[in-house]
Design a protein around this motif. Structure first.
Motif, short mmCIF file in Angstrom:
data_model
loop_
_atom_site.label_atom_id
_atom_site.label_comp_id
_atom_site.label_asym_id
_atom_site.label_seq_id
_atom_site.Cartn_x
_atom_site.Cartn_y
_atom_site.Cartn_z
N UNK A 1 0.85 -1.18 0.00
CA UNK A 1 0.00 0.00 0.00
C UNK A 1 0.90 1.24 0.00
N UNK A 2 0.63 2.21 -0.90
CA UNK A 2 1.49 3.40 -0.95
C UNK A 2 1.36 4.26 0.31
N UNK A 3 2.43 4.97 0.61
CA UNK A 3 2.43 5.84 1.79
C UNK A 3 1.45 6.99 1.57
N UNK A 4 0.80 7.40 2.65
CA UNK A 4 -0.08 8.55 2.56
C UNK A 4 0.77 9.81 2.33
N UNK A 5 0.23 10.78 1.62
CA UNK A 5 1.04 11.96 1.29
C UNK A 5 1.25 12.88 2.49
N UNK A 6 2.33 13.60 2.42
CA UNK A 6 2.57 14.68 3.38
C UNK A 6 1.96 15.94 2.76
N UNK A 7 1.08 16.59 3.49
CA UNK A 7 0.40 17.77 2.97
C UNK A 7 1.16 19.02 3.39
N UNK A 8 1.46 19.86 2.40
CA UNK A 8 2.13 21.15 2.66
C UNK A 8 1.15 22.23 2.25
N UNK A 9 0.72 23.01 3.22
CA UNK A 9 -0.26 24.07 2.99
C UNK A 9 0.50 25.38 2.83
N UNK A 10 0.49 25.90 1.63
CA UNK A 10 1.09 27.21 1.37
C UNK A 10 0.03 28.26 1.68
N UNK A 11 0.34 29.13 2.62
CA UNK A 11 -0.62 30.17 3.01
C UNK A 11 -0.14 31.52 2.54
N UNK A 12 0.63 32.20 3.33
CA UNK A 12 1.16 33.52 2.97
C UNK A 12 2.54 33.41 2.32
N UNK A 13 3.25 32.38 2.67
CA UNK A 13 4.64 32.21 2.24
C UNK A 13 4.71 31.23 1.08
N UNK A 14 5.00 31.74 -0.12
CA UNK A 14 5.05 30.88 -1.29
C UNK A 14 6.48 30.51 -1.68
N UNK A 15 7.43 30.76 -0.79
CA UNK A 15 8.84 30.43 -1.07
C UNK A 15 9.08 28.93 -0.93
N UNK A 34 0.79 19.42 -2.26
CA UNK A 34 0.95 20.84 -1.98
C UNK A 34 -0.35 21.56 -2.26
N UNK A 35 -0.79 22.40 -1.31
CA UNK A 35 -2.11 23.02 -1.38
C UNK A 35 -2.00 24.52 -1.12
N UNK A 36 -2.77 25.29 -1.89
CA UNK A 36 -2.99 26.71 -1.61
C UNK A 36 -4.49 26.94 -1.70
N UNK A 37 -5.06 27.57 -0.68
CA UNK A 37 -6.50 27.84 -0.65
C UNK A 37 -6.69 29.35 -0.67
N UNK A 38 -7.40 29.83 -1.68
CA UNK A 38 -7.73 31.25 -1.75
C UNK A 38 -9.05 31.45 -1.02
N UNK A 39 -8.97 32.04 0.14
CA UNK A 39 -10.15 32.26 0.98
C UNK A 39 -10.65 33.69 0.77
N UNK A 40 -11.77 33.79 0.10
CA UNK A 40 -12.39 35.10 -0.10
C UNK A 40 -13.75 35.18 0.57
N UNK A 41 -14.13 34.13 1.27
CA UNK A 41 -15.46 34.10 1.85
C UNK A 41 -15.53 34.24 3.36
N UNK A 42 -14.40 34.17 4.05
CA UNK A 42 -14.42 34.28 5.50
C UNK A 42 -14.74 35.70 5.93
N UNK A 43 -15.53 35.83 6.97
CA UNK A 43 -15.86 37.17 7.47
C UNK A 43 -14.61 37.93 7.91
N UNK A 44 -14.59 39.22 7.65
CA UNK A 44 -13.51 40.07 8.11
C UNK A 44 -12.33 40.18 7.16
N UNK A 45 -12.35 39.44 6.06
CA UNK A 45 -11.26 39.52 5.11
C UNK A 45 -11.54 40.60 4.07
#
Length: 74
Positions: A1-15, A34-45
């Motif tokens: 069975x293949x190894x589960x992936x390591x998730x890297x969440x890119x937030x503010x730092x894209x380096x 590797x994941x980047x989520x563009x959040x435009x729906x959260x209150x206060x943003x």
């Protein structure tokens, strides 16, 4: 069975250089998700302006190209 992936969440730092979470994920030897989520729906943003959206688009394209060159799965 293949190894589960390591998730890297890119937030503010894209380096890739000097990125502790990415370094740890690579060192684990597991496949990378590797994941980047563009959040435009959260209150206060504030919405992004045109210049910010243009910059983000090109920064994410460059990040994707660099990760693909390293063999990361997007």
């Amino acid at each position: 069975m293949p190894a589960s992936p390591a998730i890297v969440w890119f937030r503010e730092d894209l380096r890739l250089a000097d990125h502790p979470a990415l370094d740890a994920a690579v060192a684990s030897g597991r496949p990378l998700l590797c994941v980047f989520i563009l959040d435009e729906g959260s209150p206060g943003l504030r919405g992004r302006g045109g210049a910010s959206r243009w910059w983000l688009h090109h920064a994410l394209a460059a990040l994707a190209a660099a990760l693909e060159k390293r063999g990361a799965r997007l």
